[in-house]
Design a protein around this motif. Structure first.
Motif, PDB file in Angstrom:
ATOM      1  N   ALA A  47       0.815  -1.215   0.000  1.00 25.09           N
ATOM      2  CA  ALA A  47       0.000   0.000   0.000  1.00 25.09           C
ATOM      3  C   ALA A  47       0.850   1.267   0.000  1.00 25.09           C
ATOM      4  N   THR A  48       2.121   1.155   0.363  1.00 21.83           N
ATOM      5  CA  THR A  48       2.994   2.337   0.361  1.00 21.83           C
ATOM      6  C   THR A  48       3.510   2.690  -1.024  1.00 21.83           C
ATOM      7  N   LEU A  49       3.262   1.851  -2.020  1.00 22.71           N
ATOM      8  CA  LEU A  49       3.794   2.107  -3.360  1.00 22.71           C
ATOM      9  C   LEU A  49       3.106   3.268  -4.059  1.00 22.71           C
ATOM     10  N   HIS A  50       1.879   3.597  -3.630  1.00 23.56           N
ATOM     11  CA  HIS A  50       1.121   4.699  -4.226  1.00 23.56           C
ATOM     12  C   HIS A  50       0.541   5.565  -3.124  1.00 23.56           C
ATOM     13  N   ASP A  51       0.318   6.845  -3.463  1.00 22.08           N
ATOM     14  CA  ASP A  51      -0.404   7.680  -2.505  1.00 22.08           C
ATOM     15  C   ASP A  51      -1.900   7.473  -2.697  1.00 22.08           C
ATOM     16  N   ALA A  52      -2.703   8.192  -1.925  1.00 22.47           N
ATOM     17  CA  ALA A  52      -4.152   7.974  -1.941  1.00 22.47           C
ATOM     18  C   ALA A  52      -4.779   8.290  -3.292  1.00 22.47           C
ATOM     19  N   ASP A  53      -4.111   9.122  -4.097  1.00 18.36           N
ATOM     20  CA  ASP A  53      -4.657   9.507  -5.394  1.00 18.36           C
ATOM     21  C   ASP A  53      -4.175   8.619  -6.532  1.00 18.36           C
ATOM     22  N   GLY A  54      -3.306   7.662  -6.241  1.00 22.08           N
ATOM     23  CA  GLY A  54      -2.833   6.754  -7.272  1.00 22.08           C
ATOM     24  C   GLY A  54      -1.487   7.117  -7.860  1.00 22.08           C
ATOM     25  N   ARG A  55      -0.834   8.168  -7.359  1.00 21.30           N
ATOM     26  CA  ARG A  55       0.484   8.539  -7.856  1.00 21.30           C
ATOM     27  C   ARG A  55       1.534   7.622  -7.236  1.00 21.30           C
ATOM     28  N   ILE A  56       2.523   7.210  -8.044  1.00 16.97           N
ATOM     29  CA  ILE A  56       3.608   6.357  -7.555  1.00 16.97           C
ATOM     30  C   ILE A  56       4.357   7.101  -6.460  1.00 16.97           C
ATOM     31  N   ALA A  57       4.535   6.433  -5.313  1.00 20.12           N
ATOM     32  CA  ALA A  57       5.175   7.056  -4.154  1.00 20.12           C
ATOM     33  C   ALA A  57       6.614   6.586  -3.948  1.00 20.12           C
ATOM     34  N   VAL A  58       7.175   5.902  -4.918  1.00 17.12           N
ATOM     35  CA  VAL A  58       8.562   5.440  -4.826  1.00 17.12           C
ATOM     36  C   VAL A  58       9.485   6.624  -5.078  1.00 17.12           C
ATOM     37  N   ALA A  59      10.331   6.933  -4.132  1.00 22.41           N
ATOM     38  CA  ALA A  59      11.217   8.095  -4.244  1.00 22.41           C
ATOM     39  C   ALA A  59      12.108   7.975  -5.471  1.00 22.41           C
ATOM     40  N   GLY A  60      12.125   9.025  -6.283  1.00 23.14           N
ATOM     41  CA  GLY A  60      12.984   9.080  -7.452  1.00 23.14           C
ATOM     42  C   GLY A  60      12.437   8.417  -8.691  1.00 23.14           C
ATOM     43  N   PHE A  61      11.277   7.758  -8.594  1.00 26.76           N
ATOM     44  CA  PHE A  61      10.769   6.983  -9.726  1.00 26.76           C
ATOM     45  C   PHE A  61      10.460   7.874 -10.926  1.00 26.76           C
ATOM     46  N   HIS A  62       9.993   9.090 -10.654  1.00 25.64           N
ATOM     47  CA  HIS A  62       9.626   9.998 -11.744  1.00 25.64           C
ATOM     48  C   HIS A  62      10.781  10.892 -12.198  1.00 25.64           C
ATOM     49  N   ASP A  63      11.939  10.794 -11.559  1.00 24.95           N
ATOM     50  CA  ASP A  63      13.008  11.763 -11.818  1.00 24.95           C
ATOM     51  C   ASP A  63      13.422  11.812 -13.280  1.00 24.95           C
ATOM     52  N   ASP A  64      13.478  10.679 -13.946  1.00 32.52           N
ATOM     53  CA  ASP A  64      13.969  10.632 -15.328  1.00 32.52           C
ATOM     54  C   ASP A  64      12.859  10.676 -16.373  1.00 32.52           C
ATOM     55  N   VAL A  65      11.607  10.783 -15.927  1.00 24.03           N
ATOM     56  CA  VAL A  65      10.487  10.793 -16.873  1.00 24.03           C
ATOM     57  C   VAL A  65      10.578  12.026 -17.763  1.00 24.03           C
ATOM     58  N   ARG A  66      10.517  11.790 -19.070  1.00 23.95           N
ATOM     59  CA  ARG A  66      10.461  12.910 -20.002  1.00 23.95           C
ATOM     60  C   ARG A  66       9.001  13.305 -20.179  1.00 23.95           C
ATOM     61  N   GLU A  67       8.673  14.496 -19.740  1.00 20.87           N
ATOM     62  CA  GLU A  67       7.288  14.943 -19.764  1.00 20.87           C
ATOM     63  C   GLU A  67       6.803  15.119 -21.204  1.00 20.87           C
ATOM     64  N   ALA A  68       5.554  14.775 -21.442  1.00 18.10           N
ATOM     65  CA  ALA A  68       4.955  14.977 -22.762  1.00 18.10           C
ATOM     66  C   ALA A  68       4.890  16.475 -23.062  1.00 18.10           C
ATOM     67  N   SER A  69       5.149  16.828 -24.300  1.00 16.93           N
ATOM     68  CA  SER A  69       5.094  18.229 -24.697  1.00 16.93           C
ATOM     69  C   SER A  69       3.647  18.704 -24.787  1.00 16.93           C
ATOM     70  N   ALA A  70       3.480  20.004 -24.797  1.00 13.59           N
ATOM     71  CA  ALA A  70       2.137  20.573 -24.944  1.00 13.59           C
ATOM     72  C   ALA A  70       1.525  20.142 -26.266  1.00 13.59           C
ATOM     73  N   GLU A  71       2.352  20.053 -27.314  1.00 19.42           N
ATOM     74  CA  GLU A  71       1.846  19.642 -28.623  1.00 19.42           C
ATOM     75  C   GLU A  71       1.369  18.188 -28.602  1.00 19.42           C
ATOM     76  N   GLU A  72       2.144  17.339 -27.914  1.00 16.74           N
ATOM     77  CA  GLU A  72       1.765  15.932 -27.845  1.00 16.74           C
ATOM     78  C   GLU A  72       0.473  15.760 -27.047  1.00 16.74           C
ATOM     79  N   ARG A  73       0.349  16.465 -25.950  1.00 17.02           N
ATOM     80  CA  ARG A  73      -0.873  16.370 -25.152  1.00 17.02           C
ATOM     81  C   ARG A  73      -2.070  16.894 -25.929  1.00 17.02           C
TER      82      ARG A  73
END
Length: 457
Positions: A233-259
């Motif tokens: 249950a500690t792997l995600h917060d109450a809203d469903g976001r991954i709560a693992v420290a650093g997991f999102h650090d390298d994520v390349r965010e989608a551009s405004a055009e792509e979204r």
């Protein structure tokens, strides 16, 4: 479209029969009991490739199930394309849920039902039929073609990377055309331009030296299942976001055009959710398509421990187990995210528990087709001419390990040209393949080879 090759295909009354014969062979790669079916399928493919005019028809392997390879290299000065598909299929279980025998393909209501007809025997058959028609009608192909039909895709392409390293000379090409990959929808022409990566893990948590009587020890010692549930249950917060420290650090965010491009796609979220009987859920701030295509996940696939048989058993389990998979997006490294996940589990486990994390595979990185790749342009044109409208660029939430493997091992990019569709119940009972997709695929592949031949000149 008037084309002598396509006219030949449309007049060929044996295409469906050949597909049914191919799909009747039980080529299940995960279960050794199907070894004979795997071998029979390879024999059928080798005979077909030799018969239609390919040379150097052979099997290659790297410690696992062999792949079937072949080539036609008679287009001097033209580029070489590696046509990829896989001949292995998922197990047919549970058999009682099928409406017809899984390895006795049956046509009903414009669909061919049977295990593997959509993933990947129907799409592979389209490619082979078009190549055969070119050689029958014109005696040559517009470009050079090598073929790789893998036997381990359904078990994670375990030895594909080693196979590429060992047999580089048999697989060398300018780009890969994958008959595997599936269309997003049957009612919207699309081309897949990206897939998420993945990795899998098995976690074991131990709280005692043995299972204990729940009356003599209950309430006085920890319960491994309860502690595992709290840990997971500690792997995600109450809203469903991954709560693992650093997991999102390298994520390349989608551009405004792509979204914006995703938002413009005709997607009925309410109907999609109703079709699976679920409610929307996931990382806040992102749409459903964004969550599926450009955001990472940590998913629980299984949780067990103690007694799960008929009736009851008054036991406090000393061990609990869980299976976890991650889906990764561009710029994430499976080794790094796996290390972060393991560090999180160890940091959040109770001090009295022993935690073991087993990496079940090396993982696969996400993959994106370069947006200006000439093969992508050719595929888009072929699909557009077939359907009369330009295809939309979409992504796939699932993973095609082959694309990342080919990029790393062979240095080439992969574009999918598959005519299975995501709703065709592959991996489930009553898998089917639309017969309309068979006709559309034959035309699109014919157009693609003509376009690639034009690019070459």
């Amino acid at each position: 479209m008037t084309d002598p090759v396509l006219d030949h295909l449309r007049a060929d009354g044996g295409i469906l029969a050949r597909l049914k014969a191919y799909a009747s062979l039980p080529s299940v790669s995960t279960d050794p009991a199907y070894a004979e079916g795997m071998a029979s399928t390879r024999a059928l493919l080798k005979a077909r490739l030799a018969n239609i005019g390919f040379t150097r028809v052979d099997e290659i392997e790297a410690g696992g199930h062999p792949a079937v390879v072949a080539e036609w290299m008679g287009a001097e000065g033209a580029p070489t394309y590696l046509v990829y598909g896989h001949y292995d299929v998922q197990p047919p279980d549970p058999l009682e849920l099928w409406h017809s025998a899984p390895f006795e393909p049956e046509v009903r209501d414009g669909r061919l039902y049977g295990r593997g007809v959509s993933d990947d025997k129907g799409p592979v058959s389209i490619a082979l039929e078009v190549l055969a028609a070119f050689l029958a009608v014109e005696g040559r192909l517009p470009v050079n073609v090598r073929i790789l039909l893998e036997g381990e895709e359904e078990i994670g392409s375990r030895t594909l990377a080693r196979m590429c390293e060992r047999h580089r000379d048999r697989l060398a090409a300018d780009a890969v055309i994958s008959a595997d990959g599936a269309r997003w929808r049957a009612d919207l022409p699309t081309v897949n331009v990206g897939t998420r990566g993945n990795a899998g893990y098995e976690v074991t948590l131990r709280t005692a030296g043995k299972d204990l009587h729940s009356g003599r020890y209950g309430g006085a010692v920890p319960n491994a299942l309860a502690e595992m549930a709290r840990l997971l249950a500690t792997l995600h917060d109450a809203d469903g976001r991954i709560a693992v420290a650093g997991f999102h650090d390298d994520v390349r965010e989608a551009s405004a055009e792509e979204r914006a491009a995703f938002a413009a796609l005709p997607f009925d979220e309410a109907a999609w959710l109703a079709g699976i009987g679920a409610e929307a859920h996931g990382e806040p701030g992102f749409t459903t398509l964004e969550r599926l295509w450009v955001r990472p996940t940590v998913e629980l696939n299984g949780l067990w421990g103690g007694y799960t048989g008929p009736g009851g058993k008054t036991v406090i389990p000393c061990e609990a187990h869980a299976k976890i998979t991650t889906r990764l997006v561009p710029n994430q490294d499976p080794a790094r995210t796996g290390a972060l996940l393991e560090a999180h589990l160890r940091a959040h486990a109770p001090p009295f528990a022993e935690v073991t994390v087993v990496d079940q595979d090396r993982g696969s990185a996400a993959y994106e087709v370069p947006p200006d790749h000439p093969l992508l342009a050719a595929v888009e044109r072929a699909i557009g001419e077939t359907y009369g409208t330009r295809p939309a660029r979409v992504k796939v939430g699932a993973t095609l390990p082959l694309a990342a493997i080919f990029k790393q091992a062979l240095g080439v990019d992969t574009v999918t040209m598959s005519f299975s569709t995501a709703d065709e119940d592959f991996h489930a009972p009553n898998e089917f393949f639309r017969l309309a997709a068979l006709e559309e695929g034959l035309e699109a592949w014919t157009r693609l080879l003509r376009i690639l031949g034009g690019q070459a000149t």
